[in-house]
Design a protein around this motif. Structure first.
Motif, PDB file in Angstrom:
ATOM      1  N   GLU A 189       0.837  -1.202   0.000  1.00 13.98           N
ATOM      2  CA  GLU A 189       0.000   0.000   0.000  1.00 13.98           C
ATOM      3  C   GLU A 189       0.877   1.259   0.000  1.00 13.98           C
ATOM      4  O   GLU A 189       0.611   2.224  -0.722  1.00 13.98           O
TER       5      GLU A 189
ATOM      6  N   GLU B 220       2.275   1.770  -3.447  1.00 16.22           N
ATOM      7  CA  GLU B 220       1.250   2.247  -4.379  1.00 16.22           C
ATOM      8  C   GLU B 220       0.947   3.718  -4.157  1.00 16.22           C
ATOM      9  O   GLU B 220       0.720   4.466  -5.109  1.00 16.22           O
TER      10      GLU B 220
ATOM     11  N   GLU C 134      -4.727   5.904  -6.247  1.00 20.33           N
ATOM     12  CA  GLU C 134      -5.042   5.539  -4.862  1.00 20.33           C
ATOM     13  C   GLU C 134      -6.132   6.440  -4.287  1.00 20.33           C
ATOM     14  O   GLU C 134      -6.982   5.988  -3.531  1.00 20.33           O
TER      15      GLU C 134
ATOM     16  N   GLU D 174      -9.262   5.207  -5.721  1.00 23.12           N
ATOM     17  CA  GLU D 174      -9.643   3.948  -5.075  1.00 23.12           C
ATOM     18  C   GLU D 174     -10.308   4.215  -3.724  1.00 23.12           C
ATOM     19  O   GLU D 174     -11.351   3.642  -3.399  1.00 23.12           O
TER      20      GLU D 174
ATOM     21  N   HIS E 281      -5.885   4.182   4.024  1.00 22.57           N
ATOM     22  CA  HIS E 281      -5.983   2.996   3.171  1.00 22.57           C
ATOM     23  C   HIS E 281      -5.959   1.718   4.002  1.00 22.57           C
ATOM     24  O   HIS E 281      -6.665   0.763   3.689  1.00 22.57           O
TER      25      HIS E 281
ATOM     26  N   GLU F 185      -9.388   0.136   3.336  1.00 27.42           N
ATOM     27  CA  GLU F 185      -9.191  -0.871   2.300  1.00 27.42           C
ATOM     28  C   GLU F 185      -8.832  -2.232   2.889  1.00 27.42           C
ATOM     29  O   GLU F 185      -9.332  -3.258   2.460  1.00 27.42           O
TER      30      GLU F 185
END
Ligand SMILES: [Zn+2]
Length: 236
Positions: free
Chosen positions: A89, A92, A100, A103, A134, A138
């Protein structure tokens, strides 16, 4: 033996704390059942107090260390995969911040926010601490609160030991005529408590859990007592 579940996200949340508590109750339950089966089985074969103490103590130590080792391995593996997911993560976020952000916006939208609000929230969360946002939204993990494998191992060790002490003390402390009744009654009562608590903590129906748990313990003691008595009578 029961493996405590670690499927839910960790952290200081109520859910995570209930998970720990439930794992502790299940660990104690394992300690009660396996040690009770062991000492009642030995009591079927011999009335020798030191044999009972040796068997019970060996069972307590073997069981608690096996629980701790299993827990250590399972939590370490989980922490490795959580760390790997966080590292990916982080990369990214560095390499493709726009994707990101998109997302994160999409994930917040899925949770019921409108497109504009989700975008605003994603931008703010990214400015404050993108990795944490995240990780939480996520991956469902808190990067500061990854479970420590040593803590988990120690907790399992303690939970099993506390459970195992009950049948161990119940079989060695009373005078020999009272050993079995005291052990059976106190074990079944304790299993009613652990069955009830784990059902309540898991939001299941307590009555059925109590019946199953007490029934399971009763069968375990009956089987090992029968086996011990046969061996004792055969003089093996
Ligand atoms: Zn992401």
């Amino acid at each position: 033996m029961t493996e405590p579940s670690h499927e839910e996200p960790h952290g200081g949340s109520l859910g995570a704390r209930l998970n720990w508590l439930r794992a502790a109750v299940l660990g104690a339950n394992d300690g009660i059942v396996s040690t009770a089966g062991l000492v009642v089985g030995v009591a079927g074969a011999t009335g020798d107090r030191s044999a009972l103490l040796t068997a019970g103590l060996a069972g307590l130590l073997a069981g608690s260390m096996s629980m701790a080792a299993g827990e250590y391995v399972s939590v370490s593996t989980q922490r490795d995969s959580e760390r790997a997911a966080l590292a990916l993560e982080r990369r990214e976020l560095l390499e493709q911040p726009e994707a990101e952000l998109e997302e994160l916006t999409g994930l917040l939208e899925e949770r019921g926010l409108t497109r504009e609000v989700a975008r605003d929230a994603a931008v703010q969360l990214t400015q404050r601490d993108a990795l944490r946002a995240h990780a939480r939204v996520e991956l469902g993990i808190d990067p500061d609160e990854l479970t420590n494998p040593w803590h988990a191992a120690w907790a399992s060790f303690l939970a099993f030991t506390v459970g195992a002490l009950l049948p161990l003390l119940a079989i060695v402390l009373p005078p020999s005529d009272w050993r079995l009744p005291v052990t059976v009654v106190s074990v079944l009562l304790a299993l009613a408590c652990t069955g009830w608590s784990s059902a309540r903590l898991g939001a299941a129906a307590p009555a059925r859990a109590v019946v199953r748990n007490v029934g399971g313990g009763a069968v375990a003691m009956a089987v090992t007592y029968a086996a011990g008595s046969l061996l004792g009578a055969a003089g093996i």
